[in-house]
Structures are given as C-alpha cells and as structure tokens.
Design a protein around this motif. Structure first.
Motif, PDB file in Angstrom:
ATOM      1  N   VAL A  26       0.783  -1.452  -0.004  1.00  0.00           N
ATOM      2  CA  VAL A  26      -0.280  -0.078   0.610  1.00  0.00           C
ATOM      3  C   VAL A  26       1.032   1.309  -0.102  1.00  0.00           C
ATOM      4  CG1 VAL A  26      -1.759   1.865   1.526  1.00  0.00           C
ATOM      5  CG2 VAL A  26      -1.889  -1.533   1.339  1.00  0.00           C
ATOM      6  N   ALA A  27       2.132   1.166   0.528  1.00  0.00           N
ATOM      7  CA  ALA A  27       2.735   1.957   0.788  1.00  0.00           C
ATOM      8  C   ALA A  27       3.930   2.674  -0.769  1.00  0.00           C
ATOM      9  CB  ALA A  27       3.659   2.982   1.779  1.00  0.00           C
ATOM     10  N   THR A  28       4.033   1.176  -1.482  1.00  0.00           N
ATOM     11  CA  THR A  28       4.724   1.740  -2.212  1.00  0.00           C
ATOM     12  C   THR A  28       3.633   2.299  -2.915  1.00  0.00           C
ATOM     13  OG1 THR A  28       6.123  -0.341  -2.172  1.00  0.00           O
ATOM     14  CG2 THR A  28       5.625   0.467  -4.057  1.00  0.00           C
ATOM     15  N   GLY A  29       2.412   1.982  -3.514  1.00  0.00           N
ATOM     16  CA  GLY A  29       1.278   2.521  -4.656  1.00  0.00           C
ATOM     17  C   GLY A  29       1.231   3.564  -3.966  1.00  0.00           C
ATOM     18  N   GLY A  30       0.895   3.914  -2.708  1.00  0.00           N
ATOM     19  CA  GLY A  30       0.339   5.362  -2.353  1.00  0.00           C
ATOM     20  C   GLY A  30       1.466   6.249  -2.709  1.00  0.00           C
ATOM     21  N   LEU A  31       2.685   5.496  -2.453  1.00  0.00           N
ATOM     22  CA  LEU A  31       3.189   7.235  -2.944  1.00  0.00           C
ATOM     23  C   LEU A  31       3.561   7.193  -4.509  1.00  0.00           C
ATOM     24  CD1 LEU A  31       6.527   8.518  -1.806  1.00  0.00           C
ATOM     25  CD2 LEU A  31       7.492   6.425  -2.678  1.00  0.00           C
ATOM     26  N   ALA A  32       3.137   6.032  -5.346  1.00  0.00           N
ATOM     27  CA  ALA A  32       2.818   6.813  -6.740  1.00  0.00           C
ATOM     28  C   ALA A  32       2.102   7.541  -6.636  1.00  0.00           C
ATOM     29  CB  ALA A  32       3.560   4.989  -7.414  1.00  0.00           C
ATOM     30  N   VAL A  36       2.005  10.995  -8.623  1.00  0.00           N
ATOM     31  CA  VAL A  36       1.165  11.764  -9.966  1.00  0.00           C
ATOM     32  C   VAL A  36       0.406  12.236 -10.447  1.00  0.00           C
ATOM     33  CG1 VAL A  36      -0.538  10.631 -11.518  1.00  0.00           C
ATOM     34  CG2 VAL A  36       1.374   9.542 -11.453  1.00  0.00           C
ATOM     35  N   LEU A  37      -0.690  12.254  -8.796  1.00  0.00           N
ATOM     36  CA  LEU A  37      -1.378  13.086  -8.180  1.00  0.00           C
ATOM     37  C   LEU A  37      -1.363  14.869  -7.348  1.00  0.00           C
ATOM     38  CD1 LEU A  37      -4.418  11.108  -7.458  1.00  0.00           C
ATOM     39  CD2 LEU A  37      -4.222  11.393  -9.467  1.00  0.00           C
ATOM     40  N   THR A  38      -0.566  14.616  -6.865  1.00  0.00           N
ATOM     41  CA  THR A  38      -0.234  16.270  -6.104  1.00  0.00           C
ATOM     42  C   THR A  38       1.255  16.605  -6.712  1.00  0.00           C
ATOM     43  OG1 THR A  38      -0.491  15.046  -4.480  1.00  0.00           O
ATOM     44  CG2 THR A  38       0.530  17.000  -3.792  1.00  0.00           C
ATOM     45  N   LEU A  39       2.001  16.056  -6.967  1.00  0.00           N
ATOM     46  CA  LEU A  39       2.834  16.672  -7.745  1.00  0.00           C
ATOM     47  C   LEU A  39       3.217  16.286  -9.186  1.00  0.00           C
ATOM     48  CD1 LEU A  39       6.322  15.004  -5.629  1.00  0.00           C
ATOM     49  CD2 LEU A  39       4.573  16.813  -5.520  1.00  0.00           C
ATOM     50  N   ALA A  40       2.413  16.606  -9.822  1.00  0.00           N
ATOM     51  CA  ALA A  40       2.113  16.004 -11.139  1.00  0.00           C
ATOM     52  C   ALA A  40       3.751  15.592 -12.259  1.00  0.00           C
ATOM     53  CB  ALA A  40       1.968  17.364 -11.600  1.00  0.00           C
ATOM     54  N   VAL A  41       4.483  14.694 -11.637  1.00  0.00           N
ATOM     55  CA  VAL A  41       5.199  14.023 -11.986  1.00  0.00           C
ATOM     56  C   VAL A  41       4.972  13.725 -13.304  1.00  0.00           C
ATOM     57  CG1 VAL A  41       6.820  14.344  -9.844  1.00  0.00           C
ATOM     58  CG2 VAL A  41       5.222  12.329 -11.099  1.00  0.00           C
ATOM     59  N   ASP A  43       5.915  10.450 -16.199  1.00  0.00           N
ATOM     60  CA  ASP A  43       5.361   9.314 -16.354  1.00  0.00           C
ATOM     61  C   ASP A  43       6.787   8.241 -16.413  1.00  0.00           C
ATOM     62  OD1 ASP A  43       3.033   9.236 -16.639  1.00  0.00           O
ATOM     63  OD2 ASP A  43       3.014   8.599 -18.861  1.00  0.00           O
ATOM     64  N   TRP A  44       7.670   8.390 -16.563  1.00  0.00           N
ATOM     65  CA  TRP A  44       8.863   8.625 -16.124  1.00  0.00           C
ATOM     66  C   TRP A  44       9.819   8.257 -15.199  1.00  0.00           C
ATOM     67  CZ3 TRP A  44      13.889  11.118 -15.370  1.00  0.00           C
ATOM     68  CH2 TRP A  44      13.323  12.368 -15.434  1.00  0.00           C
ATOM     69  N   GLN A  45       8.959   9.761 -14.410  1.00  0.00           N
ATOM     70  CA  GLN A  45       9.702   9.792 -13.567  1.00  0.00           C
ATOM     71  C   GLN A  45       9.256   8.705 -11.710  1.00  0.00           C
ATOM     72  OE1 GLN A  45       8.795  14.056 -13.894  1.00  0.00           O
ATOM     73  NE2 GLN A  45      10.716  14.485 -12.916  1.00  0.00           N
ATOM     74  N   VAL A  46       7.756   8.523 -12.644  1.00  0.00           N
ATOM     75  CA  VAL A  46       7.338   7.301 -11.248  1.00  0.00           C
ATOM     76  C   VAL A  46       7.797   6.306 -11.516  1.00  0.00           C
ATOM     77  CG1 VAL A  46       4.941   6.116 -10.708  1.00  0.00           C
ATOM     78  CG2 VAL A  46       5.503   8.974 -11.230  1.00  0.00           C
ATOM     79  N   SER A  47       8.142   5.809 -13.340  1.00  0.00           N
ATOM     80  CA  SER A  47       9.175   4.559 -13.118  1.00  0.00           C
ATOM     81  C   SER A  47      10.308   5.008 -11.477  1.00  0.00           C
ATOM     82  CB  SER A  47       9.260   4.270 -14.289  1.00  0.00           C
ATOM     83  OG  SER A  47       8.153   4.585 -15.062  1.00  0.00           O
ATOM     84  N   VAL A  48      11.084   5.502 -12.664  1.00  0.00           N
ATOM     85  CA  VAL A  48      11.856   5.877 -11.733  1.00  0.00           C
ATOM     86  C   VAL A  48      11.797   5.536 -10.258  1.00  0.00           C
ATOM     87  CG1 VAL A  48      14.221   6.974 -10.844  1.00  0.00           C
ATOM     88  CG2 VAL A  48      13.483   6.789 -13.233  1.00  0.00           C
ATOM     89  N   LEU A  49      11.348   6.181  -9.197  1.00  0.00           N
ATOM     90  CA  LEU A  49      10.469   6.294  -8.166  1.00  0.00           C
ATOM     91  C   LEU A  49      10.316   4.791  -7.799  1.00  0.00           C
ATOM     92  CD1 LEU A  49       9.917   7.539  -5.224  1.00  0.00           C
ATOM     93  CD2 LEU A  49       7.834   8.191  -6.400  1.00  0.00           C
TER      94      LEU A  49
END
Length: 52
Positions: A26-32, A36-41, A43-49
């Motif tokens: 849940v923490a891993t999915g929640g962080l991504a 995406v929603l709050t920081l508006a990053v 796709d590739w940045q979420v993949s790196v995360l």
C-alpha cells in the motif's frame, strides 16, 4: 513449562508478516499515486521512483 501453543505463536508470526507485506504494498502504490496526482510528475519519473 511453556503455556503457549507453538501453533498460536506461528499464527501470530504469520499474521504480522502478512500485514507487514500488505502495508509495504500500500505504501509503495500510495507513493506513486501521490507523485502522479499531487506533484504532477512525468511517467518516467514515477517509474524511476518505483525502481528505487
């Protein structure tokens, strides 16, 4: 003499491990999702995360 049953101890250990794994997922999915929603990053940045 021990009064606890080994099955009871194993059940508690198994439950603690299972809840820990669920919390990690849940923490891993929640962080991504927050990224995406709050920081508006991008796709590739979420993949790196997720890779870290």
């Amino acid at each position: 003499m021990l009064t606890t049953d080994w099955r009871s101890d194993f059940r508690r250990l198994w439950l603690a491990y299972a809840l820990g794994q669920i919390g990690s997922g849940v923490a891993t999915g929640g962080l991504a999702l927050v990224a995406v929603l709050t920081l508006a990053v991008a796709d590739w940045q979420v993949s790196v995360l997720g890779a870290v």
